[in-house]
Design a protein around this motif. Sequence first.
Motif, PDB file in Angstrom:
ATOM      1  N   ALA A   9       0.814  -1.217   0.000  1.00 55.09           N
ATOM      2  CA  ALA A   9       0.000   0.000   0.000  1.00 55.09           C
ATOM      3  C   ALA A   9       0.843   1.261   0.000  1.00 55.09           C
ATOM      4  O   ALA A   9       0.398   2.305  -0.499  1.00 55.09           O
ATOM      5  N   ILE A  10       2.067   1.203   0.530  1.00 57.30           N
ATOM      6  CA  ILE A  10       2.884   2.408   0.707  1.00 57.30           C
ATOM      7  C   ILE A  10       3.971   2.524  -0.357  1.00 57.30           C
ATOM      8  O   ILE A  10       4.189   3.599  -0.931  1.00 57.30           O
ATOM      9  N   VAL A  11       4.663   1.426  -0.629  1.00 53.00           N
ATOM     10  CA  VAL A  11       5.824   1.471  -1.526  1.00 53.00           C
ATOM     11  C   VAL A  11       5.363   1.372  -2.980  1.00 53.00           C
ATOM     12  O   VAL A  11       4.694   0.411  -3.366  1.00 53.00           O
ATOM     13  N   LEU A  12       5.718   2.358  -3.777  1.00 49.20           N
ATOM     14  CA  LEU A  12       5.432   2.384  -5.217  1.00 49.20           C
ATOM     15  C   LEU A  12       3.980   2.009  -5.518  1.00 49.20           C
ATOM     16  O   LEU A  12       3.706   1.029  -6.214  1.00 49.20           O
ATOM     17  N   PRO A  13       3.031   2.770  -5.001  1.00 47.27           N
ATOM     18  CA  PRO A  13       1.630   2.424  -5.269  1.00 47.27           C
ATOM     19  C   PRO A  13       1.324   2.529  -6.761  1.00 47.27           C
ATOM     20  O   PRO A  13       1.857   3.381  -7.475  1.00 47.27           O
ATOM     21  N   ALA A  14       0.447   1.644  -7.223  1.00 48.67           N
ATOM     22  CA  ALA A  14       0.111   1.588  -8.646  1.00 48.67           C
ATOM     23  C   ALA A  14      -0.825   2.735  -9.019  1.00 48.67           C
ATOM     24  O   ALA A  14      -1.727   3.099  -8.256  1.00 48.67           O
ATOM     25  N   ASP A  15      -0.612   3.295 -10.204  1.00 49.64           N
ATOM     26  CA  ASP A  15      -1.476   4.340 -10.734  1.00 49.64           C
ATOM     27  C   ASP A  15      -2.560   3.686 -11.585  1.00 49.64           C
ATOM     28  O   ASP A  15      -2.242   3.003 -12.579  1.00 49.64           O
ATOM     29  N   PRO A  16      -3.841   3.843 -11.255  1.00 47.73           N
ATOM     30  CA  PRO A  16      -4.895   3.177 -12.044  1.00 47.73           C
ATOM     31  C   PRO A  16      -4.887   3.571 -13.513  1.00 47.73           C
ATOM     32  O   PRO A  16      -5.145   2.737 -14.383  1.00 47.73           O
ATOM     33  N   TRP A  17      -4.553   4.839 -13.828  1.00 52.52           N
ATOM     34  CA  TRP A  17      -4.557   5.264 -15.219  1.00 52.52           C
ATOM     35  C   TRP A  17      -3.435   4.594 -16.004  1.00 52.52           C
ATOM     36  O   TRP A  17      -3.607   4.285 -17.192  1.00 52.52           O
ATOM     37  N   VAL A  18      -2.323   4.364 -15.360  1.00 52.69           N
ATOM     38  CA  VAL A  18      -1.240   3.648 -16.035  1.00 52.69           C
ATOM     39  C   VAL A  18      -1.663   2.225 -16.355  1.00 52.69           C
ATOM     40  O   VAL A  18      -1.381   1.688 -17.442  1.00 52.69           O
ATOM     41  N   THR A  19      -2.367   1.590 -15.421  1.00 58.37           N
ATOM     42  CA  THR A  19      -2.846   0.230 -15.664  1.00 58.37           C
ATOM     43  C   THR A  19      -3.847   0.198 -16.805  1.00 58.37           C
ATOM     44  O   THR A  19      -3.807  -0.695 -17.673  1.00 58.37           O
ATOM     45  N   VAL A  20      -4.770   1.169 -16.827  1.00 56.43           N
ATOM     46  CA  VAL A  20      -5.768   1.217 -17.900  1.00 56.43           C
ATOM     47  C   VAL A  20      -5.097   1.420 -19.253  1.00 56.43           C
ATOM     48  O   VAL A  20      -5.426   0.742 -20.245  1.00 56.43           O
ATOM     49  N   ASN A  21      -4.160   2.341 -19.337  1.00 58.92           N
ATOM     50  CA  ASN A  21      -3.460   2.585 -20.608  1.00 58.92           C
ATOM     51  C   ASN A  21      -2.665   1.359 -21.046  1.00 58.92           C
ATOM     52  O   ASN A  21      -2.581   1.065 -22.249  1.00 58.92           O
ATOM     53  N   ARG A  22      -2.079   0.652 -20.079  1.00 60.66           N
ATOM     54  CA  ARG A  22      -1.332  -0.557 -20.450  1.00 60.66           C
ATOM     55  C   ARG A  22      -2.255  -1.611 -21.029  1.00 60.66           C
ATOM     56  O   ARG A  22      -1.933  -2.269 -22.028  1.00 60.66           O
ATOM     57  N   ILE A  23      -3.422  -1.788 -20.427  1.00 59.76           N
ATOM     58  CA  ILE A  23      -4.367  -2.786 -20.931  1.00 59.76           C
ATOM     59  C   ILE A  23      -4.855  -2.407 -22.332  1.00 59.76           C
ATOM     60  O   ILE A  23      -4.947  -3.257 -23.233  1.00 59.76           O
ATOM     61  N   LEU A  24      -5.157  -1.122 -22.531  1.00 63.94           N
ATOM     62  CA  LEU A  24      -5.588  -0.683 -23.854  1.00 63.94           C
ATOM     63  C   LEU A  24      -4.498  -0.879 -24.895  1.00 63.94           C
ATOM     64  O   LEU A  24      -4.771  -1.315 -26.028  1.00 63.94           O
ATOM     65  N   GLN A  25      -3.263  -0.592 -24.537  1.00 60.18           N
ATOM     66  CA  GLN A  25      -2.157  -0.781 -25.467  1.00 60.18           C
ATOM     67  C   GLN A  25      -1.975  -2.254 -25.803  1.00 60.18           C
ATOM     68  O   GLN A  25      -1.716  -2.614 -26.963  1.00 60.18           O
ATOM     69  N   ALA A  26      -2.111  -3.122 -24.802  1.00 55.29           N
ATOM     70  CA  ALA A  26      -1.989  -4.562 -25.059  1.00 55.29           C
ATOM     71  C   ALA A  26      -3.109  -5.060 -25.959  1.00 55.29           C
ATOM     72  O   ALA A  26      -2.898  -5.925 -26.820  1.00 55.29           O
ATOM     73  N   MET A  27      -4.316  -4.517 -25.785  1.00 54.23           N
ATOM     74  CA  MET A  27      -5.434  -4.912 -26.643  1.00 54.23           C
ATOM     75  C   MET A  27      -5.214  -4.462 -28.082  1.00 54.23           C
ATOM     76  O   MET A  27      -5.597  -5.162 -29.029  1.00 54.23           O
ATOM     77  N   ARG A  28      -4.579  -3.306 -28.268  1.00 52.90           N
ATOM     78  CA  ARG A  28      -4.310  -2.854 -29.631  1.00 52.90           C
ATOM     79  C   ARG A  28      -3.221  -3.680 -30.298  1.00 52.90           C
ATOM     80  O   ARG A  28      -3.239  -3.897 -31.509  1.00 52.90           O
ATOM     81  N   GLU A  29      -2.238  -4.122 -29.500  1.00 59.33           N
ATOM     82  CA  GLU A  29      -1.112  -4.862 -30.079  1.00 59.33           C
ATOM     83  C   GLU A  29      -1.447  -6.320 -30.359  1.00 59.33           C
ATOM     84  O   GLU A  29      -0.906  -6.905 -31.308  1.00 59.33           O
ATOM     85  N   ASP A  30      -2.296  -6.945 -29.550  1.00 56.05           N
ATOM     86  CA  ASP A  30      -2.590  -8.362 -29.734  1.00 56.05           C
ATOM     87  C   ASP A  30      -3.448  -8.562 -30.972  1.00 56.05           C
ATOM     88  O   ASP A  30      -4.471  -7.886 -31.141  1.00 56.05           O
ATOM     89  N   PRO A  31      -3.044  -9.465 -31.866  1.00 53.45           N
ATOM     90  CA  PRO A  31      -3.866  -9.711 -33.043  1.00 53.45           C
ATOM     91  C   PRO A  31      -5.145 -10.422 -32.664  1.00 53.45           C
ATOM     92  O   PRO A  31      -5.160 -11.305 -31.798  1.00 53.45           O
ATOM     93  N   CYS A  32      -6.230 -10.071 -33.323  1.00 51.63           N
ATOM     94  CA  CYS A  32      -7.525 -10.684 -33.041  1.00 51.63           C
ATOM     95  C   CYS A  32      -7.697 -11.892 -33.935  1.00 51.63           C
ATOM     96  O   CYS A  32      -7.598 -11.778 -35.169  1.00 51.63           O
ATOM     97  N   PRO A  33      -7.916 -13.110 -33.407  1.00 51.11           N
ATOM     98  CA  PRO A  33      -8.076 -14.284 -34.257  1.00 51.11           C
ATOM     99  C   PRO A  33      -9.359 -14.181 -35.071  1.00 51.11           C
ATOM    100  O   PRO A  33     -10.344 -13.610 -34.636  1.00 51.11           O
TER     101      PRO A  33
END
Length: 240
Positions: free
Chosen positions: A212-236
């Motif tokens: 909870a204290i050390v290097l807390p995660a930023d929710p917006w960074v997580t959301v952007n990472r998921i969106l970027q991964a969805m754009r990069e992964d090819p859709c079967p």
Amino acid sequence: MPDIAAGQDIDWAGTVTRLTIAADFAEAMRQVLRGLDALRSPPSRASRERRQPALVVHRDYRAASRNAVRAAIATLLVAGLWLATKWSDATGTVILVAVVSSLFAARPDPIRSAWNFFEGTLLALPFAFLIGQLALPVLPGFGWFMVFVVPILVPAALGMANPRYVGVATAFAINFLAFLSPHQAMTYDPFPFFANSASVLVGILLAIGVFAIVLPADPWVTVNRILQAMREDPCPPLST
């Protein structure tokens, strides 16, 4: 296996516990080997089988690095506390911190997952005390062990099958048997029992505090990472 002294009965409860742990370890090893084999030889064509992959590959290197730093800090802090206080039961605290901080690091919400583990551990404490410190010292033996333990572990297993309670139920089942220590003789000795239980609970809380204290995660960074991964992964392609 150690030699059985003359006049000493076979510890059936401890034997069953060791065999269960060995079976769980063998199953986990089989899943890991299957996942590694799938990585070496990926399927050449699409499969209609829908199941959880044998080995989940994470590609979020930034989150992995952050979780590694937090797990290392948590383990070093509690190890330093152990060396400074020379608390004999702090060995369990060090182990719990290392396990909890690494086990739940890859979860989407590691704090929530660790807190569910803490709730299940805290819930297992009174049950383990009633059975291990009060009931079994008076009524020893494998038969009485089954009578007392099975009605508790069966509902815990049903809770593990429910996605809503899987975290709490799994922690309850694991720590109930750990607090009970069926491989040892059942005697009424509450002070070591509570000292060991306190070390486990303190270890989980320390891991939660560090996450909870050390290097807390930023929710917006997580959301952007998921969106970027969805754009990069090819859709079967969809099959008809």
